[in-house]
Motif scaffolding. Structure first.
Motif, mmCIF file in Angstrom:
data_model
loop_
_atom_site.group_PDB
_atom_site.id
_atom_site.type_symbol
_atom_site.label_atom_id
_atom_site.label_comp_id
_atom_site.label_asym_id
_atom_site.label_seq_id
_atom_site.Cartn_x
_atom_site.Cartn_y
_atom_site.Cartn_z
ATOM 1 N N ALA A 163 0.834 -1.204 0.000
ATOM 2 C CA ALA A 163 0.000 0.000 0.000
ATOM 3 C C ALA A 163 0.871 1.258 0.000
ATOM 4 O O ALA A 163 0.584 2.242 -0.703
ATOM 5 C CB ALA A 163 -0.924 -0.003 1.209
ATOM 6 N N ILE A 164 1.947 1.230 0.783
ATOM 7 C CA ILE A 164 2.876 2.369 0.809
ATOM 8 C C ILE A 164 3.548 2.530 -0.553
ATOM 9 O O ILE A 164 3.703 3.654 -1.055
ATOM 10 C CB ILE A 164 3.931 2.175 1.918
ATOM 11 C CG1 ILE A 164 3.267 2.234 3.292
ATOM 12 C CG2 ILE A 164 5.030 3.233 1.809
ATOM 13 C CD1 ILE A 164 4.186 1.896 4.453
ATOM 14 N N ALA A 165 3.925 1.404 -1.171
ATOM 15 C CA ALA A 165 4.554 1.464 -2.493
ATOM 16 C C ALA A 165 3.611 2.077 -3.521
ATOM 17 O O ALA A 165 4.030 2.840 -4.388
ATOM 18 C CB ALA A 165 4.966 0.063 -2.933
ATOM 19 N N LEU A 166 2.315 1.749 -3.421
ATOM 20 C CA LEU A 166 1.334 2.334 -4.336
ATOM 21 C C LEU A 166 1.265 3.845 -4.149
ATOM 22 O O LEU A 166 1.246 4.605 -5.125
ATOM 23 C CB LEU A 166 -0.038 1.707 -4.090
ATOM 24 C CG LEU A 166 -1.195 2.302 -4.900
ATOM 25 C CD1 LEU A 166 -0.963 2.107 -6.396
ATOM 26 C CD2 LEU A 166 -2.524 1.668 -4.479
ATOM 27 N N ALA A 167 1.235 4.299 -2.890
ATOM 28 C CA ALA A 167 1.193 5.740 -2.618
ATOM 29 C C ALA A 167 2.447 6.435 -3.148
ATOM 30 O O ALA A 167 2.374 7.527 -3.723
ATOM 31 C CB ALA A 167 1.041 5.989 -1.120
ATOM 32 N N VAL A 168 3.612 5.786 -2.972
ATOM 33 C CA VAL A 168 4.866 6.363 -3.474
ATOM 34 C C VAL A 168 4.842 6.452 -4.996
ATOM 35 O O VAL A 168 5.214 7.472 -5.581
ATOM 36 C CB VAL A 168 6.069 5.522 -2.996
ATOM 37 C CG1 VAL A 168 7.351 5.962 -3.706
ATOM 38 C CG2 VAL A 168 6.237 5.643 -1.492
ATOM 39 N N GLY A 169 4.384 5.380 -5.664
ATOM 40 C CA GLY A 169 4.332 5.372 -7.127
ATOM 41 C C GLY A 169 3.410 6.439 -7.675
ATOM 42 O O GLY A 169 3.764 7.163 -8.613
ATOM 43 N N ILE A 170 2.222 6.552 -7.087
ATOM 44 C CA ILE A 170 1.280 7.575 -7.544
ATOM 45 C C ILE A 170 1.817 8.962 -7.221
ATOM 46 O O ILE A 170 1.641 9.911 -8.005
ATOM 47 C CB ILE A 170 -0.108 7.340 -6.921
ATOM 48 C CG1 ILE A 170 -0.740 6.088 -7.563
ATOM 49 C CG2 ILE A 170 -1.024 8.549 -7.110
ATOM 50 C CD1 ILE A 170 -2.094 5.709 -7.018
ATOM 51 N N GLY A 171 2.497 9.087 -6.085
ATOM 52 C CA GLY A 171 3.105 10.375 -5.759
ATOM 53 C C GLY A 171 4.147 10.792 -6.783
ATOM 54 O O GLY A 171 4.208 11.954 -7.196
ATOM 55 N N ILE A 172 4.965 9.834 -7.230
ATOM 56 C CA ILE A 172 5.990 10.132 -8.235
ATOM 57 C C ILE A 172 5.353 10.638 -9.521
ATOM 58 O O ILE A 172 5.809 11.624 -10.116
ATOM 59 C CB ILE A 172 6.851 8.879 -8.504
ATOM 60 C CG1 ILE A 172 7.723 8.559 -7.290
ATOM 61 C CG2 ILE A 172 7.739 9.084 -9.737
ATOM 62 C CD1 ILE A 172 8.442 7.217 -7.377
ATOM 63 N N GLN A 173 4.278 9.979 -9.973
ATOM 64 C CA GLN A 173 3.664 10.417 -11.229
ATOM 65 C C GLN A 173 2.782 11.661 -11.043
ATOM 66 O O GLN A 173 2.394 12.293 -12.012
ATOM 67 C CB GLN A 173 2.878 9.274 -11.868
ATOM 68 C CG GLN A 173 1.671 8.772 -11.116
ATOM 69 C CD GLN A 173 0.399 9.472 -11.523
ATOM 70 O OE1 GLN A 173 0.192 9.792 -12.682
ATOM 71 N NE2 GLN A 173 -0.469 9.705 -10.551
#
Length: 283
Positions: free
Chosen positions: A171-181
């Motif tokens: 879930a944290i990785a998803l937030a980080v990925g969406i944050g990057i884009q």
């Protein structure tokens, strides 16, 4: 080795911090981060008067790649895994949720007045209004952020259900990925507004404001899956369908319209790969 150990230690501290929070709070904090990344991208208006179409197309392609990758690895694949061993086919909840999510976003797209970047105001979509071009541009990117926030909320909400495929690191990785884009998305809002004559401060303000729907959608998503746990696979599919609708209907076409198709395509592949690594590495 010291650098690797540093980042490993930082990741463990972050996970430990999130573990002590309620799912709704986790989702809220995750989307405050993605909102902040949008604001960081929008702040580029203070340092530059404009950005080349080529660079913007590459960044939009990157954003599209991240969203496609997240839709499968973070949402659809877990939804299918959660449905295995039930009385219905494992694919059924993911497919139903996916299609309903696309239909839902399609309905919003038909109703919400908005304008795709680079299009004349006569091409505005949704209900016809007399709103300014700048308002319609902001609403277009706001439409992107609804499924992104929902996806993060559902992902954090899923952790509390105890499904093995729903993990906090994922879930944290998803937030980080969406944050990057979200960084190029913030840039994609603020720069056209400044190009249309708006001041740098106003361009930044409205650029970051486009992501305010992410925390709202995240909180609603986290609450929904915790109230009704059986709908979780459907909710994951719903978020994926909503994101794919946005990518196919808007992000990818916009990135391909200015003669930079190869760059935009490579950007999409890089974005897909980065999100895949983030998700798979997080377990």
């Amino acid at each position: 080795m010291e650098v690797i150990d540093y980042f490993s230690g930082s990741s463990k501290k972050m996970i430990d911090f999130f573990q002590n929070l309620e799912p709704v709070t986790q989702a809220l904090l995750g989307t405050v981060f993605t909102w902040g990344m949008t604001a960081l991208g929008a702040s580029a208006v203070f340092m530059s008067k404009d950005i080349s179409k080529r660079a913007l197309d590459g960044m939009l392609g990157f954003a599209g790649g991240v969203m496609i990758s997240a839709s499968f690895f973070s949402l659809l694949a877990p939804a299918i895994e959660m449905s295995e061993g039930k009385d219905i086919p494992a694919w059924f909840p993911a497919v139903v949720g996916f299609l309903v999510g696309g239909i839902f976003l399609g309905g919003i797209d038909k109703v919400l007045p908005h304008l795709h970047f680079g299009s004349p105001i006569e091409k505005a979509e949704g209900i016809k209004t007399t709103w300014k071009r700048s308002t319609l541009l902001i609403l277009a990117i706001t439409l992107h952020n609804i499924p992104e926030g929902l996806a993060i909320g559902v992902a954090f909400g899923a952790v509390a259900t105890g499904f093995p495929s729903a993990t906090l690191p994922a879930a944290i990785a998803l937030a980080v990925g969406i944050g990057i884009q979200n960084f190029p998305e913030g840039l994609a809002v603020s720069m056209p507004l400044k190009r249309d004559g708006m001041s740098s401060l106003k361009s930044f303000w409205y650029g970051q404001l486009s992501a305010i729907v992410e925390p709202i959608a995240a909180v609603l998503g986290a609450i929904a899956v915790n109230i009704a746990k059986p709908v979780l696979p459907y909710a994951l599919g719903f978020a994926a369908g909503a994101m794919i609708f946005v990518v196919v209907e808007e992000v990818i076409p916009e990135s391909q319209n200015n003669g930079n198709a190869d760059l935009a395509t490579m950007g999409a592949m890089v974005g897909f790969a980065i999100m895949m690594v983030l998700d798979v590495a997080s377990g």
